[in-house]
Motif scaffolding. Structure first.
Motif, PDB file in Angstrom:
ATOM      1  N   GLU A   1      -8.252 -63.314   4.225  1.00 25.89           N
ATOM      2  CA  GLU A   1      -8.191 -63.814   5.598  1.00 25.89           C
ATOM      3  C   GLU A   1      -7.210 -63.049   6.485  1.00 25.89           C
ATOM      4  OE1 GLU A   1      -8.896 -68.334   5.759  1.00 25.89           O
ATOM      5  OE2 GLU A   1      -8.242 -67.960   3.697  1.00 25.89           O
ATOM      6  N   ASP A   2      -6.024 -62.731   5.981  1.00 23.23           N
ATOM      7  CA  ASP A   2      -5.049 -62.010   6.801  1.00 23.23           C
ATOM      8  C   ASP A   2      -5.346 -60.516   6.889  1.00 23.23           C
ATOM      9  OD1 ASP A   2      -3.781 -64.358   7.246  1.00 23.23           O
ATOM     10  OD2 ASP A   2      -2.040 -63.959   5.981  1.00 23.23           O
ATOM     11  N   GLY A   3      -6.326 -60.057   6.131  1.00 24.83           N
ATOM     12  CA  GLY A   3      -6.663 -58.643   6.162  1.00 24.83           C
ATOM     13  C   GLY A   3      -7.285 -58.190   7.466  1.00 24.83           C
ATOM     14  N   TYR A   4      -7.751 -59.157   8.255  1.00 24.05           N
ATOM     15  CA  TYR A   4      -8.362 -58.820   9.533  1.00 24.05           C
ATOM     16  C   TYR A   4      -7.489 -59.216  10.716  1.00 24.05           C
ATOM     17  CZ  TYR A   4     -12.603 -58.138   6.761  1.00 24.05           C
ATOM     18  OH  TYR A   4     -13.520 -57.686   5.845  1.00 24.05           O
ATOM     19  N   ALA A   5      -6.240 -59.578  10.461  1.00 25.41           N
ATOM     20  CA  ALA A   5      -5.363 -60.054  11.531  1.00 25.41           C
ATOM     21  C   ALA A   5      -5.129 -59.008  12.609  1.00 25.41           C
ATOM     22  CB  ALA A   5      -4.025 -60.505  10.938  1.00 25.41           C
ATOM     23  N   SER A   6      -5.213 -57.742  12.255  1.00 18.90           N
ATOM     24  CA  SER A   6      -4.953 -56.669  13.225  1.00 18.90           C
ATOM     25  C   SER A   6      -6.179 -56.335  14.071  1.00 18.90           C
ATOM     26  CB  SER A   6      -4.469 -55.410  12.500  1.00 18.90           C
ATOM     27  OG  SER A   6      -5.480 -54.912  11.634  1.00 18.90           O
ATOM     28  N   TRP A   7      -7.307 -56.964  13.804  1.00 14.43           N
ATOM     29  CA  TRP A   7      -8.515 -56.710  14.582  1.00 14.43           C
ATOM     30  C   TRP A   7      -8.419 -57.482  15.901  1.00 14.43           C
ATOM     31  CZ3 TRP A   7     -13.740 -56.183  11.601  1.00 14.43           C
ATOM     32  CH2 TRP A   7     -13.588 -55.271  10.551  1.00 14.43           C
ATOM     33  N   ASN A   8      -8.091 -56.797  16.970  1.00  8.76           N
ATOM     34  CA  ASN A   8      -7.780 -57.474  18.237  1.00  8.76           C
ATOM     35  C   ASN A   8      -8.628 -57.012  19.407  1.00  8.76           C
ATOM     36  OD1 ASN A   8      -6.802 -54.931  18.655  1.00  8.76           O
ATOM     37  ND2 ASN A   8      -4.635 -55.508  18.700  1.00  8.76           N
ATOM     38  N   GLY A   9      -9.738 -56.362  19.154  1.00  6.01           N
ATOM     39  CA  GLY A   9     -10.621 -55.936  20.226  1.00  6.01           C
ATOM     40  C   GLY A   9     -10.363 -54.544  20.744  1.00  6.01           C
ATOM     41  N   ALA A  10      -9.335 -53.883  20.237  1.00  2.00           N
ATOM     42  CA  ALA A  10      -9.012 -52.533  20.698  1.00  2.00           C
ATOM     43  C   ALA A  10      -9.832 -51.491  19.944  1.00  2.00           C
ATOM     44  CB  ALA A  10      -7.528 -52.260  20.503  1.00  2.00           C
ATOM     45  N   ILE A  11      -9.911 -50.290  20.497  1.00  2.00           N
ATOM     46  CA  ILE A  11     -10.540 -49.172  19.798  1.00  2.00           C
ATOM     47  C   ILE A  11      -9.662 -48.789  18.613  1.00  2.00           C
ATOM     48  CG2 ILE A  11     -11.193 -46.744  19.959  1.00  2.00           C
ATOM     49  CD1 ILE A  11     -11.946 -47.231  22.854  1.00  2.00           C
ATOM     50  N   SER A  12     -10.235 -48.754  17.431  1.00  2.00           N
ATOM     51  CA  SER A  12      -9.464 -48.509  16.222  1.00  2.00           C
ATOM     52  C   SER A  12      -9.673 -47.120  15.632  1.00  2.00           C
ATOM     53  CB  SER A  12      -9.814 -49.568  15.162  1.00  2.00           C
ATOM     54  OG  SER A  12     -11.200 -49.516  14.857  1.00  2.00           O
ATOM     55  N   ASP A  13     -10.753 -46.447  16.023  1.00  2.00           N
ATOM     56  CA  ASP A  13     -11.021 -45.121  15.458  1.00  2.00           C
ATOM     57  C   ASP A  13     -12.084 -44.442  16.314  1.00  2.00           C
ATOM     58  OD1 ASP A  13     -10.818 -42.964  13.798  1.00  2.00           O
ATOM     59  OD2 ASP A  13     -11.480 -43.986  11.981  1.00  2.00           O
ATOM     60  N   GLY A  14     -12.191 -43.118  16.189  1.00  2.00           N
ATOM     61  CA  GLY A  14     -13.209 -42.396  16.931  1.00  2.00           C
ATOM     62  C   GLY A  14     -12.939 -40.910  16.943  1.00  2.00           C
ATOM     63  N   ASP A  15     -13.874 -40.157  17.509  1.00  2.00           N
ATOM     64  CA  ASP A  15     -13.724 -38.706  17.598  1.00  2.00           C
ATOM     65  C   ASP A  15     -14.751 -38.177  18.596  1.00  2.00           C
ATOM     66  OD1 ASP A  15     -12.703 -36.216  17.116  1.00  2.00           O
ATOM     67  OD2 ASP A  15     -13.634 -35.950  15.149  1.00  2.00           O
ATOM     68  N   VAL A  16     -14.516 -36.949  19.067  1.00  2.00           N
ATOM     69  CA  VAL A  16     -15.421 -36.289  19.997  1.00  2.00           C
ATOM     70  C   VAL A  16     -15.723 -34.887  19.475  1.00  2.00           C
ATOM     71  CG1 VAL A  16     -15.766 -35.446  22.337  1.00  2.00           C
ATOM     72  CG2 VAL A  16     -14.514 -37.585  21.964  1.00  2.00           C
ATOM     73  N   LYS A  17     -17.005 -34.580  19.325  1.00  2.00           N
ATOM     74  CA  LYS A  17     -17.468 -33.237  18.951  1.00  2.00           C
ATOM     75  C   LYS A  17     -18.377 -32.701  20.056  1.00  2.00           C
ATOM     76  CE  LYS A  17     -15.662 -33.385  14.746  1.00  2.00           C
ATOM     77  NZ  LYS A  17     -14.548 -32.496  14.343  1.00  2.00           N
ATOM     78  N   ASP A  18     -18.804 -31.461  19.924  1.00  2.00           N
ATOM     79  CA  ASP A  18     -19.663 -30.865  20.946  1.00  2.00           C
ATOM     80  C   ASP A  18     -20.990 -31.604  21.091  1.00  2.00           C
ATOM     81  OD1 ASP A  18     -17.772 -28.960  21.530  1.00  2.00           O
ATOM     82  OD2 ASP A  18     -18.677 -27.410  20.245  1.00  2.00           O
ATOM     83  N   ASP A  19     -21.540 -32.090  19.983  1.00  2.00           N
ATOM     84  CA  ASP A  19     -22.839 -32.748  20.026  1.00  2.00           C
ATOM     85  C   ASP A  19     -22.795 -34.201  19.562  1.00  2.00           C
ATOM     86  OD1 ASP A  19     -22.263 -32.274  17.365  1.00  2.00           O
ATOM     87  OD2 ASP A  19     -24.335 -31.766  16.825  1.00  2.00           O
ATOM     88  N   PHE A  20     -21.596 -34.762  19.471  1.00  2.00           N
ATOM     89  CA  PHE A  20     -21.471 -36.061  18.802  1.00  2.00           C
ATOM     90  C   PHE A  20     -20.136 -36.679  19.202  1.00  2.00           C
ATOM     91  CE2 PHE A  20     -20.585 -38.675  14.953  1.00  2.00           C
ATOM     92  CZ  PHE A  20     -21.773 -39.389  14.877  1.00  2.00           C
ATOM     93  N   ALA A  21     -20.159 -37.931  19.622  1.00  2.00           N
ATOM     94  CA  ALA A  21     -18.925 -38.647  19.930  1.00  2.00           C
ATOM     95  C   ALA A  21     -19.090 -40.104  19.498  1.00  2.00           C
ATOM     96  CB  ALA A  21     -18.607 -38.568  21.419  1.00  2.00           C
ATOM     97  N   TRP A  22     -18.003 -40.688  19.058  1.00  2.00           N
ATOM     98  CA  TRP A  22     -18.100 -42.066  18.601  1.00  2.00           C
ATOM     99  C   TRP A  22     -16.762 -42.781  18.744  1.00  2.00           C
ATOM    100  CZ3 TRP A  22     -15.412 -44.092  14.299  1.00  2.00           C
ATOM    101  CH2 TRP A  22     -14.718 -43.154  13.532  1.00  2.00           C
ATOM    102  N   ALA A  23     -16.832 -44.097  18.822  1.00  2.00           N
ATOM    103  CA  ALA A  23     -15.635 -44.934  18.867  1.00  2.00           C
ATOM    104  C   ALA A  23     -15.948 -46.255  18.189  1.00  2.00           C
ATOM    105  CB  ALA A  23     -15.180 -45.172  20.299  1.00  2.00           C
ATOM    106  N   CYS A  24     -14.950 -46.803  17.509  1.00  2.00           N
ATOM    107  CA  CYS A  24     -15.097 -48.074  16.803  1.00  2.00           C
ATOM    108  C   CYS A  24     -14.140 -49.092  17.417  1.00  2.00           C
ATOM    109  CB  CYS A  24     -14.791 -47.881  15.319  1.00  2.00           C
ATOM    110  SG  CYS A  24     -14.936 -49.402  14.342  1.00  2.00           S
ATOM    111  N   CYS A  25     -14.646 -50.251  17.743  1.00  2.00           N
ATOM    112  CA  CYS A  25     -13.855 -51.334  18.319  1.00  2.00           C
ATOM    113  C   CYS A  25     -14.059 -52.573  17.456  1.00  2.00           C
ATOM    114  CB  CYS A  25     -14.311 -51.599  19.751  1.00  2.00           C
ATOM    115  SG  CYS A  25     -13.432 -52.929  20.592  1.00  2.00           S
ATOM    116  N   ASP A  26     -12.961 -53.251  17.072  1.00  2.00           N
ATOM    117  CA  ASP A  26     -13.098 -54.388  16.166  1.00  2.00           C
ATOM    118  C   ASP A  26     -12.316 -55.606  16.653  1.00  2.00           C
ATOM    119  OD1 ASP A  26     -10.431 -53.653  15.432  1.00  2.00           O
ATOM    120  OD2 ASP A  26     -11.232 -52.330  13.901  1.00  2.00           O
ATOM    121  N   ASN A  27     -12.820 -56.781  16.282  1.00  2.00           N
ATOM    122  CA  ASN A  27     -12.124 -58.029  16.585  1.00  2.00           C
ATOM    123  C   ASN A  27     -12.438 -59.050  15.512  1.00  2.00           C
ATOM    124  OD1 ASN A  27     -14.478 -59.809  17.616  1.00  2.00           O
ATOM    125  ND2 ASN A  27     -14.670 -57.941  18.829  1.00  2.00           N
ATOM    126  N   TYR A  28     -11.642 -60.123  15.457  1.00  2.00           N
ATOM    127  CA  TYR A  28     -11.766 -61.112  14.379  1.00  2.00           C
ATOM    128  C   TYR A  28     -11.552 -62.511  14.932  1.00  2.00           C
ATOM    129  CZ  TYR A  28     -10.750 -63.662  10.053  1.00  2.00           C
ATOM    130  OH  TYR A  28     -10.765 -64.565   9.022  1.00  2.00           O
TER     131      TYR A  28
END
Length: 249
Positions: free
Chosen positions: A148-175
């Motif tokens: 249960e406490d393992g997701y306490a830091s999931w607060n709706g913010a962007i948590s990971d991502g990257d930008v490439k020439d042909d590919f970009a992504w971002a991960c946003c999480d909440n709990y």
């Protein structure tokens, strides 16, 4: 914008998982699982099922240590990467909730919290039963779960991502701690035929308490059940973020 349905979401996610997360999760989870496999006398030559194996990084490391490894995953795209990353492993395309394999494995492992994607305790019990049936007598089930406490830091913010020439992504999480359900959305922009396309993948996870897991393992028939911390040490008190569970058939 393309919203991906549940049947294909893991396929769209596979490139990100393979490139950014698979090796990292393997490095983090390999040491305690190596130790626990030895502790439970699962030695070289043993037949291991890697449940929810993803892109095969863990399977490859275990093969390098002399184990025979079969990986099972629900995503065909994940398994395409797995065949490349672990060419000497065997792989099965199937759902952890419904697979049916004969009792041929000395151990079944699921290291990185993949079983948190099982959204009800009833379906998780079915997974445990499938594992139990696939184990040889005295075989061992080792799996990691975010509690249960393992997701306490999931607060709706962007948590990971990257930008490439042909590919970009971002991960946003909440709990949601009341519902005990976490959600992480991966937004992908991919250049296809000179046009950018957007894909939004929503993944749900469920947190479980240590008591729920122990009770369900006992109900299925597992014995010699223990709980370990993230380092593979026996947990003296209740883990509240991440725990490794072990049970023997």
């Amino acid at each position: 914008m393309v919203t991906v349905n549940i049947d294909s979401k893991y396929d769209y996610w596979a490139r990100i998982y393979n490139q950014y997360w698979g090796a990292k999760y393997c490095e983090n989870n390999l040491p305690p699982f190596e130790y626990l496999l030895q502790k439970y006398h699962i030695h070289q030559g043993a037949n291991i099922l890697d449940l929810c194996c993803g892109t095969g990084h863990m399977a490859q490391r275990l093969i390098e240590q002399g184990y025979q490894v079969t990986g099972l995953d629900i995503s065909e795209a994940m398994l395409r990467y797995a065949h490349e990353n672990a060419p000497n492993a065997q792989f099965i395309l199937d759902d952890a909730r419904f697979f049916n394999l004969p009792p041929t494995f000395d151990a079944v492992i699921s290291p990185s919290g993949s079983l948190n994607h099982i959204m009800t305790i009833e379906e998780l019990q079915q997974v445990f039963m499938n594992v139990y049936n696939a184990l040889l007598d005295n075989g061992v089930f080792l799996f990691g779960l975010n509690l249960e406490d393992g997701y306490a830091s999931w607060n709706g913010a962007i948590s990971d991502g990257d930008v490439k020439d042909d590919f970009a992504w971002a991960c946003c999480d909440n709990y949601n701690p009341v519902a005990k359900i976490g959600q992480f959305t991966i937004t992908i922009f991919q250049l296809l035929a000179k046009d950018w396309q957007r894909f939004d993948i929503t993944n749900l996870v469920r947190s479980y308490s240590q008591l729920e897991i122990l009770s369900t393992l006992e109900c299925v028939g597992f014995k010699d059940i223990n709980v370990y911390d993230i380092n593979g040490n026996l947990a003296n008190s209740e883990c509240n973020k991440f725990a490794i569970f072990a049970g023997r058939k």
